[in-house]
Design a protein around this motif. Structure first.
Motif, PDB file in Angstrom:
ATOM      1  N   ALA A   1       4.962   6.785   0.377  1.00 39.39           N
ATOM      2  CA  ALA A   1       5.579   5.935   1.386  1.00 39.39           C
ATOM      3  C   ALA A   1       4.901   4.573   1.377  1.00 39.39           C
ATOM      4  CB  ALA A   1       5.452   6.570   2.774  1.00 39.39           C
ATOM      5  N   ILE A   2       5.697   3.524   1.505  1.00 38.49           N
ATOM      6  CA  ILE A   2       5.173   2.161   1.422  1.00 38.49           C
ATOM      7  C   ILE A   2       4.729   1.684   2.797  1.00 38.49           C
ATOM      8  CG2 ILE A   2       5.756  -0.243   0.906  1.00 38.49           C
ATOM      9  CD1 ILE A   2       7.689   0.855  -1.213  1.00 38.49           C
ATOM     10  N   SER A   3       3.547   1.114   2.849  1.00 37.33           N
ATOM     11  CA  SER A   3       2.997   0.581   4.088  1.00 37.33           C
ATOM     12  C   SER A   3       2.949  -0.938   4.025  1.00 37.33           C
ATOM     13  CB  SER A   3       1.578   1.122   4.320  1.00 37.33           C
ATOM     14  OG  SER A   3       0.967   0.482   5.420  1.00 37.33           O
ATOM     15  N   ARG A   4       3.427  -1.554   5.079  1.00 37.02           N
ATOM     16  CA  ARG A   4       3.301  -3.007   5.239  1.00 37.02           C
ATOM     17  C   ARG A   4       2.847  -3.251   6.671  1.00 37.02           C
ATOM     18  NH1 ARG A   4       5.428  -7.003   2.282  1.00 37.02           N
ATOM     19  NH2 ARG A   4       6.594  -6.593   0.388  1.00 37.02           N
ATOM     20  N   THR A   5       1.571  -3.156   6.907  1.00 36.76           N
ATOM     21  CA  THR A   5       1.050  -3.285   8.263  1.00 36.76           C
ATOM     22  C   THR A   5       0.940  -4.746   8.654  1.00 36.76           C
ATOM     23  OG1 THR A   5      -1.206  -3.204   7.409  1.00 36.76           O
ATOM     24  CG2 THR A   5      -0.225  -1.129   8.124  1.00 36.76           C
TER      25      THR A   5
ATOM     26  N   ILE B   1       4.495   8.170  10.760  1.00 36.07           N
ATOM     27  CA  ILE B   1       5.405   9.021  10.001  1.00 36.07           C
ATOM     28  C   ILE B   1       5.113   8.908   8.507  1.00 36.07           C
ATOM     29  CG2 ILE B   1       7.825   9.349   9.354  1.00 36.07           C
ATOM     30  CD1 ILE B   1       8.570   8.415  12.203  1.00 36.07           C
ATOM     31  N   ALA B   2       4.913   7.670   8.034  1.00 36.70           N
ATOM     32  CA  ALA B   2       4.728   7.428   6.609  1.00 36.70           C
ATOM     33  C   ALA B   2       3.416   7.993   6.085  1.00 36.70           C
ATOM     34  CB  ALA B   2       4.789   5.928   6.326  1.00 36.70           C
ATOM     35  N   SER B   3       2.408   8.081   6.940  1.00 40.28           N
ATOM     36  CA  SER B   3       1.071   8.472   6.470  1.00 40.28           C
ATOM     37  C   SER B   3       1.034   9.876   5.887  1.00 40.28           C
ATOM     38  CB  SER B   3       0.055   8.363   7.608  1.00 40.28           C
ATOM     39  OG  SER B   3       0.350   9.287   8.635  1.00 40.28           O
ATOM     40  N   GLY B   4       2.003  10.719   6.240  1.00 44.47           N
ATOM     41  CA  GLY B   4       2.038  12.066   5.703  1.00 44.47           C
ATOM     42  C   GLY B   4       2.983  12.234   4.535  1.00 44.47           C
ATOM     43  N   THR B   5       3.494  11.127   4.002  1.00 49.73           N
ATOM     44  CA  THR B   5       4.489  11.187   2.932  1.00 49.73           C
ATOM     45  C   THR B   5       3.944  10.546   1.668  1.00 49.73           C
ATOM     46  OG1 THR B   5       6.245  10.985   4.586  1.00 49.73           O
ATOM     47  CG2 THR B   5       6.845  10.588   2.292  1.00 49.73           C
TER      48      THR B   5
ATOM     49  N   GLU C   1       0.863  -1.175   0.000  1.00 49.92           N
ATOM     50  CA  GLU C   1       0.000   0.000   0.000  1.00 49.92           C
ATOM     51  C   GLU C   1       0.900   1.225   0.000  1.00 49.92           C
ATOM     52  OE1 GLU C   1      -2.566  -0.317   3.356  1.00 49.92           O
ATOM     53  OE2 GLU C   1      -4.052  -1.513   2.293  1.00 49.92           O
ATOM     54  N   LEU C   2       0.563   2.204  -0.820  1.00 47.46           N
ATOM     55  CA  LEU C   2       1.302   3.459  -0.862  1.00 47.46           C
ATOM     56  C   LEU C   2       0.435   4.571  -0.321  1.00 47.46           C
ATOM     57  CD1 LEU C   2       3.293   1.895  -2.676  1.00 47.46           C
ATOM     58  CD2 LEU C   2       3.467   3.936  -4.084  1.00 47.46           C
ATOM     59  N   TYR C   3       0.999   5.344   0.618  1.00 45.36           N
ATOM     60  CA  TYR C   3       0.278   6.491   1.156  1.00 45.36           C
ATOM     61  C   TYR C   3       0.202   7.607   0.119  1.00 45.36           C
ATOM     62  CZ  TYR C   3       0.021   4.792   5.959  1.00 45.36           C
ATOM     63  OH  TYR C   3      -0.286   4.078   7.080  1.00 45.36           O
ATOM     64  N   ASP C   4      -0.919   8.330   0.136  1.00 47.93           N
ATOM     65  CA  ASP C   4      -1.102   9.435  -0.794  1.00 47.93           C
ATOM     66  C   ASP C   4      -0.691  10.776  -0.191  1.00 47.93           C
ATOM     67  OD1 ASP C   4      -3.122  10.041   0.999  1.00 47.93           O
ATOM     68  OD2 ASP C   4      -4.767   9.649  -0.402  1.00 47.93           O
ATOM     69  N   GLY C   5      -0.143  10.751   1.035  1.00 50.51           N
ATOM     70  CA  GLY C   5       0.293  11.972   1.706  1.00 50.51           C
ATOM     71  C   GLY C   5      -0.786  12.630   2.539  1.00 50.51           C
TER      72      GLY C   5
ATOM     73  N   TYR D   1       8.386   7.991  -2.102  1.00 51.80           N
ATOM     74  CA  TYR D   1       9.400   7.982  -1.050  1.00 51.80           C
ATOM     75  C   TYR D   1      10.407   6.878  -1.337  1.00 51.80           C
ATOM     76  CZ  TYR D   1      11.064   8.278   3.856  1.00 51.80           C
ATOM     77  OH  TYR D   1      11.780   8.439   4.992  1.00 51.80           O
ATOM     78  N   GLN D   2      11.664   7.268  -1.504  1.00 51.38           N
ATOM     79  CA  GLN D   2      12.695   6.284  -1.841  1.00 51.38           C
ATOM     80  C   GLN D   2      13.246   5.645  -0.563  1.00 51.38           C
ATOM     81  OE1 GLN D   2      13.736   5.523  -4.958  1.00 51.38           O
ATOM     82  NE2 GLN D   2      12.622   7.019  -6.116  1.00 51.38           N
ATOM     83  N   PHE D   3      12.415   4.853   0.103  1.00 51.67           N
ATOM     84  CA  PHE D   3      12.916   4.086   1.232  1.00 51.67           C
ATOM     85  C   PHE D   3      14.040   3.185   0.758  1.00 51.67           C
ATOM     86  CE2 PHE D   3       8.748   4.291   3.707  1.00 51.67           C
ATOM     87  CZ  PHE D   3       9.284   5.135   4.657  1.00 51.67           C
ATOM     88  N   MET D   4      14.991   2.939   1.611  1.00 46.90           N
ATOM     89  CA  MET D   4      15.998   1.940   1.328  1.00 46.90           C
ATOM     90  C   MET D   4      15.784   0.819   2.341  1.00 46.90           C
ATOM     91  SD  MET D   4      20.136   2.377   1.277  1.00 46.90           S
ATOM     92  CE  MET D   4      20.233   2.787   3.020  1.00 46.90           C
ATOM     93  N   PRO D   5      15.446  -0.372   1.959  1.00 48.12           N
ATOM     94  CA  PRO D   5      15.367  -0.900   0.596  1.00 48.12           C
ATOM     95  C   PRO D   5      13.947  -0.899   0.016  1.00 48.12           C
ATOM     96  CG  PRO D   5      15.294  -2.713   2.114  1.00 48.12           C
ATOM     97  CD  PRO D   5      15.303  -1.468   2.950  1.00 48.12           C
TER      98      PRO D   5
END
Length: 305
Positions: A162-166, A155-159, A44-48, A298-302
């Protein structure tokens, strides 16, 4: 009846944490070999703005040496695209090599945004932040895992992107507490430094940046917490077997507290934005929503694959 592609059997296998592996299998000679394979993850990707878009992540694309040069990876990617389009994903995300994925429709998500910090640091300097707060760094415990996971989602929800893995997913099962330094302020966890030791993506970045200790994540709730997190990361490097390293590096999108920390000139650091027009994080949109979220992913690593 088994479906064949390019003369090989198409096999689909379910793996842990909802991952699916697609492979073209050669059964010749009494042996079964995955001539080429890839994996599909539910993301899931957050829309910011607190909302998310369902995305399928492609990874681990590989072909055995004896089968290369026959276009098998391309054939399998066509199958994967067909499968993903028929499901509930709004698009497909991958981290691509330059020049390979564009013909299939994947396009760059934008710049890779990084930040580097000098390692040298004295104990007296980090007693209190420039804003006067006192943070405490400590080793992570298993009991912290759920708190860190929840804080990551906040933190990710506002970006954007950002990738979500709940839930009980692969990213959190890969997180080794001995590889993480937690930062507390006023008794609450406000950030963490995760080296990601052993993760291929982190190792690749470190190899590309000689003399640099790459961190999968330096996360913080605000600029003050980010100051303490960077110092905790410095201590991890100085106390380990890589004391000769002189810099820290991690991904940090626009708006991240680390970037604000650099701009405030609280530390000796540098912002690095690398344009990857034909590689890096790439999106194959199946809808306008995915196309919109892809811009500036969001370019999370990895990339939490």
């Amino acid at each position: 009846m088994t479906r064949t592609v390019a003369g090989l059997a198409l096999v689909e296998r379910e793996e842990a944490h909802g991952r699916v592996r697609l492979a073209l299998v050669d059964h010749a000679g009494g042996f079964s070999r995955d001539a080429t394979a890839l994996t599909i993850d539910r993301l899931e990707l957050y829309d910011g703005h607190g909302g998310t878009e369902r995305i399928d992540g492609i990874g681990n694309v590989a072909t055995l040496e004896a089968y290369r040069g026959r276009g098998l990876a391309s054939e399998l990617l066509d199958v994967a695209i067909e499968r993903m389009r028929s499901g509930d994903a709004a698009g497909s995300l991958l981290y691509g090599i330059d020049g390979f994925y564009e013909p299939f429709g994947w396009k760059s998500c934008g710049d890779e945004r990084w930040v580097t910090f000098e390692v040298a640091c004295g104990r007296a300097e980090r007693a209190a932040s420039p804003d006067g707060s006192r943070g405490r760094a400590r080793a992570m415990t298993d009991e912290d895992r759920a708190i860190v996971a929840d804080l990551y989602e906040q933190i990710a929800s506002g970006t954007v992107g950002a990738i979500s893995r709940t839930g009980d997913v692969r990213t959190w099962s890969m997180l080794d507490p001995s590889d993480v330094s937690i930062v507390e302020r006023d008794g609450a966890i406000v950030g963490w430094a995760w080296r990601g030791t052993g993760l291929d993506a982190r190792t690749n970045v470190q190899n590309d940046l000689p003399g640099t200790a790459a961190f999968v994540e330096l996360q913080a709730v605000d600029i003050d917490a980010a100051w303490h997190v960077v110092h905790a990361a410095r201590d991890m490097v100085a106390g380990g077997s890589e004391g000769s390293l002189t810099r820290l590096a991690t991904g940090a999108p626009e708006g991240h507290p680390l970037r604000e920390l650099v701009r405030a000139e609280w530390m000796d650091a540098q912002l690095i934005d690398v344009v990857r027009p034909h590689g890096g994080a790439m999106m194959l949109p199946f809808s306008d929503d995915a196309d919109r979220v892809a811009n500036g992913t969001y370019q999370f690593m990895p990339d939490r694959f």
